[in-house]
Design a protein around this motif. Structure first.
Motif, PDB file in Angstrom:
ATOM      1  N   CYS A 214       3.731   7.132   4.315  1.00 35.02           N
ATOM      2  CA  CYS A 214       3.492   8.378   5.063  1.00 35.02           C
ATOM      3  C   CYS A 214       4.172   8.317   6.432  1.00 35.02           C
ATOM      4  CB  CYS A 214       2.004   8.609   5.283  1.00 35.02           C
ATOM      5  SG  CYS A 214       0.973   8.297   3.861  1.00 35.02           S
ATOM      6  N   SER A 215       4.127   7.103   7.036  1.00 39.58           N
ATOM      7  CA  SER A 215       4.598   6.972   8.415  1.00 39.58           C
ATOM      8  C   SER A 215       6.107   7.170   8.520  1.00 39.58           C
ATOM      9  CB  SER A 215       4.200   5.602   8.972  1.00 39.58           C
ATOM     10  OG  SER A 215       4.695   4.581   8.133  1.00 39.58           O
ATOM     11  N   GLY A 216       6.835   7.082   7.379  1.00 43.67           N
ATOM     12  CA  GLY A 216       8.277   7.303   7.421  1.00 43.67           C
ATOM     13  C   GLY A 216       8.610   8.732   7.803  1.00 43.67           C
ATOM     14  N   CYS A 217       7.823   9.689   7.296  1.00 41.30           N
ATOM     15  CA  CYS A 217       8.088  11.107   7.579  1.00 41.30           C
ATOM     16  C   CYS A 217       7.222  11.635   8.714  1.00 41.30           C
ATOM     17  CB  CYS A 217       7.828  11.948   6.328  1.00 41.30           C
ATOM     18  SG  CYS A 217       8.958  11.579   4.980  1.00 41.30           S
ATOM     19  N   HIS A 218       5.956  11.219   8.740  1.00 40.10           N
ATOM     20  CA  HIS A 218       5.058  11.715   9.784  1.00 40.10           C
ATOM     21  C   HIS A 218       5.115  10.774  10.978  1.00 40.10           C
ATOM     22  CE1 HIS A 218       3.326  14.862   7.244  1.00 40.10           C
ATOM     23  NE2 HIS A 218       3.313  13.976   6.265  1.00 40.10           N
TER      24      HIS A 218
ATOM     25  N   VAL B  37      10.619  13.925   9.223  1.00 41.35           N
ATOM     26  CA  VAL B  37      10.748  15.090   8.339  1.00 41.35           C
ATOM     27  C   VAL B  37       9.448  15.889   8.328  1.00 41.35           C
ATOM     28  CG1 VAL B  37      11.122  15.800   5.949  1.00 41.35           C
ATOM     29  CG2 VAL B  37      12.447  13.901   6.904  1.00 41.35           C
ATOM     30  N   GLY B  38       8.331  15.161   8.328  1.00 49.78           N
ATOM     31  CA  GLY B  38       7.019  15.819   8.329  1.00 49.78           C
ATOM     32  C   GLY B  38       6.530  15.983   9.753  1.00 49.78           C
ATOM     33  N   PRO B  39       5.544  16.858   9.953  1.00 50.48           N
ATOM     34  CA  PRO B  39       5.012  17.041  11.299  1.00 50.48           C
ATOM     35  C   PRO B  39       4.272  15.789  11.782  1.00 50.48           C
ATOM     36  CG  PRO B  39       3.749  18.317   9.709  1.00 50.48           C
ATOM     37  CD  PRO B  39       4.909  17.724   8.969  1.00 50.48           C
ATOM     38  N   SER B  40       4.266  15.578  13.087  1.00 49.76           N
ATOM     39  CA  SER B  40       3.435  14.520  13.654  1.00 49.76           C
ATOM     40  C   SER B  40       1.975  14.884  13.417  1.00 49.76           C
ATOM     41  CB  SER B  40       3.688  14.398  15.156  1.00 49.76           C
ATOM     42  OG  SER B  40       2.630  13.681  15.762  1.00 49.76           O
ATOM     43  N   LEU B  41       1.143  13.885  13.122  1.00 45.75           N
ATOM     44  CA  LEU B  41      -0.258  14.181  12.833  1.00 45.75           C
ATOM     45  C   LEU B  41      -1.161  13.899  14.030  1.00 45.75           C
ATOM     46  CD1 LEU B  41      -0.439  12.858   9.168  1.00 45.75           C
ATOM     47  CD2 LEU B  41       0.049  15.155   9.998  1.00 45.75           C
ATOM     48  N   ALA B  42      -0.547  13.548  15.160  1.00 47.84           N
ATOM     49  CA  ALA B  42      -1.368  13.274  16.346  1.00 47.84           C
ATOM     50  C   ALA B  42      -2.024  14.561  16.826  1.00 47.84           C
ATOM     51  CB  ALA B  42      -0.502  12.683  17.451  1.00 47.84           C
ATOM     52  N   GLY B  43      -3.308  14.503  17.028  1.00 48.70           N
ATOM     53  CA  GLY B  43      -4.027  15.649  17.574  1.00 48.70           C
ATOM     54  C   GLY B  43      -4.164  16.818  16.624  1.00 48.70           C
ATOM     55  N   VAL B  44      -3.829  16.614  15.340  1.00 53.11           N
ATOM     56  CA  VAL B  44      -3.879  17.723  14.389  1.00 53.11           C
ATOM     57  C   VAL B  44      -5.305  17.987  13.918  1.00 53.11           C
ATOM     58  CG1 VAL B  44      -3.285  18.328  12.004  1.00 53.11           C
ATOM     59  CG2 VAL B  44      -1.494  17.588  13.590  1.00 53.11           C
ATOM     60  N   PHE B  45      -6.079  16.903  13.737  1.00 53.86           N
ATOM     61  CA  PHE B  45      -7.384  17.078  13.088  1.00 53.86           C
ATOM     62  C   PHE B  45      -8.302  17.991  13.883  1.00 53.86           C
ATOM     63  CE2 PHE B  45     -11.490  16.383  11.375  1.00 53.86           C
ATOM     64  CZ  PHE B  45     -11.242  16.201  10.033  1.00 53.86           C
ATOM     65  N   GLY B  46      -8.917  18.931  13.147  1.00 55.40           N
ATOM     66  CA  GLY B  46      -9.871  19.841  13.768  1.00 55.40           C
ATOM     67  C   GLY B  46      -9.234  21.041  14.429  1.00 55.40           C
ATOM     68  N   LYS B  47      -7.884  21.094  14.423  1.00 53.95           N
ATOM     69  CA  LYS B  47      -7.180  22.201  15.079  1.00 53.95           C
ATOM     70  C   LYS B  47      -6.675  23.174  14.012  1.00 53.95           C
ATOM     71  CE  LYS B  47      -7.553  20.190  19.057  1.00 53.95           C
ATOM     72  NZ  LYS B  47      -6.859  18.913  19.141  1.00 53.95           N
ATOM     73  N   PRO B  48      -6.445  24.441  14.408  1.00 52.53           N
ATOM     74  CA  PRO B  48      -5.845  25.380  13.459  1.00 52.53           C
ATOM     75  C   PRO B  48      -4.383  25.029  13.199  1.00 52.53           C
ATOM     76  CG  PRO B  48      -6.369  26.457  15.549  1.00 52.53           C
ATOM     77  CD  PRO B  48      -6.763  25.024  15.691  1.00 52.53           C
ATOM     78  N   VAL B  49      -3.971  25.152  11.948  1.00 52.22           N
ATOM     79  CA  VAL B  49      -2.588  24.870  11.559  1.00 52.22           C
ATOM     80  C   VAL B  49      -1.971  26.175  11.087  1.00 52.22           C
ATOM     81  CG1 VAL B  49      -1.139  23.584   9.941  1.00 52.22           C
ATOM     82  CG2 VAL B  49      -3.263  22.556  10.796  1.00 52.22           C
TER      83      VAL B  49
ATOM     84  N   VAL C 152       8.596  19.577   1.188  1.00 57.00           N
ATOM     85  CA  VAL C 152       9.175  18.387   0.563  1.00 57.00           C
ATOM     86  C   VAL C 152       8.157  17.265   0.367  1.00 57.00           C
ATOM     87  CG1 VAL C 152      11.505  18.807   1.384  1.00 57.00           C
ATOM     88  CG2 VAL C 152       9.899  17.550   2.831  1.00 57.00           C
ATOM     89  N   MET C 153       6.941  17.493   0.809  1.00 53.97           N
ATOM     90  CA  MET C 153       5.932  16.436   0.702  1.00 53.97           C
ATOM     91  C   MET C 153       5.587  16.188  -0.768  1.00 53.97           C
ATOM     92  SD  MET C 153       2.945  14.970   2.401  1.00 53.97           S
ATOM     93  CE  MET C 153       1.439  14.357   1.645  1.00 53.97           C
ATOM     94  N   PRO C 154       5.683  14.932  -1.229  1.00 53.93           N
ATOM     95  CA  PRO C 154       5.301  14.645  -2.616  1.00 53.93           C
ATOM     96  C   PRO C 154       3.781  14.563  -2.757  1.00 53.93           C
ATOM     97  CG  PRO C 154       5.977  12.631  -1.538  1.00 53.93           C
ATOM     98  CD  PRO C 154       6.123  13.734  -0.505  1.00 53.93           C
ATOM     99  N   SER C 155       3.303  14.817  -3.972  1.00 56.01           N
ATOM    100  CA  SER C 155       1.859  14.693  -4.205  1.00 56.01           C
ATOM    101  C   SER C 155       1.480  13.232  -4.403  1.00 56.01           C
ATOM    102  CB  SER C 155       1.456  15.486  -5.450  1.00 56.01           C
ATOM    103  OG  SER C 155       0.143  15.136  -5.819  1.00 56.01           O
TER     104      SER C 155
END
Ligand code: CUA
Length: 327
Positions: free
Chosen positions: A233-237, A244-256, A289-292
């Motif tokens: 996960c850390s390769g993209c995030h 390639v993926g969004p940073s996940l810092a500070g994401v939890f609990g916030k509107p996306v 592009v995120m794989p399952s």
């Protein structure tokens, strides 16, 4: 406990309120049912065919009587509704700042993961006088988490998180049950909740009492951080947002913001769906592009990943954890 009791121990903040409501409902029901039952028998005997009872002057209708037996029960019913709804909201809404414990139900056991990293099966240790919030999922079929002494019960479902909270008010050991028929060993799917005073609990967390892990384990968030790296996960995030993926810092609990408009709050369910069903909700201005990871991460691991992403909280951008286990 001394003496005979109709109900289990009252060992949580809501137990007394649940019992009072229950007894009030029983009392109200008896108040109506008993006089009616007694009068039915009495009148059946008094006015039986051939009896010499006085049948003159019978009332055919009374507007006062009809209004009374409509309006009084209507207010009683609404009163009970308001009372029960207020209790329901108390039971359904975990207080802010509750200590979280992650629960996975499976045929036929309960698995618990504490944020500090302790794991238990069919045993749950909690401190007294502190709100505890359980975040629960099932690995297979529908189960139901039930602690009678706390007067709380909640279905535990596959593919979805449900929560349950309680605050224990008495130290001791309390039965834990599965309250939803879930197959052959459903009846054996139970355990014990140990309510400990703060000092004992701290000692248990530190591994200083019998039955506790020998050494303080890796915290749940740190385990999740290791998974985050080992699953790639850390390769993209990347934390600085350059991946390639969004940073996940500070994401939890916030509107996306979502592609195609609308927003969704990044809660446990959102994180879970993003990992298993990444095409379900695409973040705005991102390539899908995120794989399952369906079938590649267990329920326990999903909760560890969620704990990790939660722990990123509002922290400023920081490096992803290294693959080495964090102490
Ligand atoms: Cu699990 Cu019944």
């Amino acid at each position: 406990m001394g003496g005979f009791s109709l109900t289990p121990d009252q060992a949580s903040t809501v137990a007394g309120r649940v019992d009072t409501l229950f007894y009030a409902l029983v009392g109200l029901s008896l108040l109506f049912a008993l006089p009616i039952a007694i009068l039915i028998v009495y009148f059946a005997i008094k006015y039986r065919r051939g009896s010499s009872a006085d049948r003159t002057g019978a009332h055919r209708a009374s507007i006062k009587l009809e209004l009374a037996w409509t309006i009084i029960p209507a207010f009683l019913a609404l009163g009970v509704f308001g009372w029960a709804a207020s209790l329901f909201f108390t039971i359904e809404r975990p207080p802010a700042g509750a200590t979280e414990v992650y629960v996975v139900g499976k045929q036929w056991m309960w698995k618990f993961q504490h944020l500090e990293g302790q794991r238990e099966i069919n045993e749950l240790h909690v401190p007294i006088d502190r709100p505890i919030k359980l975040v629960m999922a099932s690995e297979d079929v529908i189960h139901s988490f039930y602690v009678p002494a706390f007067r709380v019960k909640q279905d535990v479902l596959p593919g979805r998180y449900t929560t349950l909270w309680f605050q224990a008010t008495k130290t001791g050991e309390y039965h834990l049950f599965c309250a939803e028929y879930c197959g052959g060993d459903h009846a054996a799917m139970g355990g014990t909740v140990f309510v400990m005073d703060q000092a004992d609990y701290a000692r248990w967390l530190a591994g200083g009492v019998a039955g506790a892990p020998a050494q303080a384990p890796t915290s749940l968030a740190a385990s999740g951080g290791q998974l985050f790296v080992s699953l790639g996960c850390s390769g993209c995030h990347r934390m600085d947002g350059s991946g390639v993926g969004p940073s996940l810092a500070g994401v939890f609990g916030k509107p996306v913001p979502l592609e195609g408009g609308g927003t969704v709050v990044a809660d446990e369910q959102y994180v879970r769906d993003s990992i298993l069903l990444p095409q379900k909700q695409i973040v705005a201005r991102r390539q899908p592009v995120m794989p399952s990871f369906q079938g590649r991460v267990s329920e326990d691991q999903l909760l560890q990943l969620i704990a990790y992403i939660k722990s990123l909280g509002d922290q400023p951008a920081q490096a992803a954890p290294s693959a080495q286990p964090t102490p």
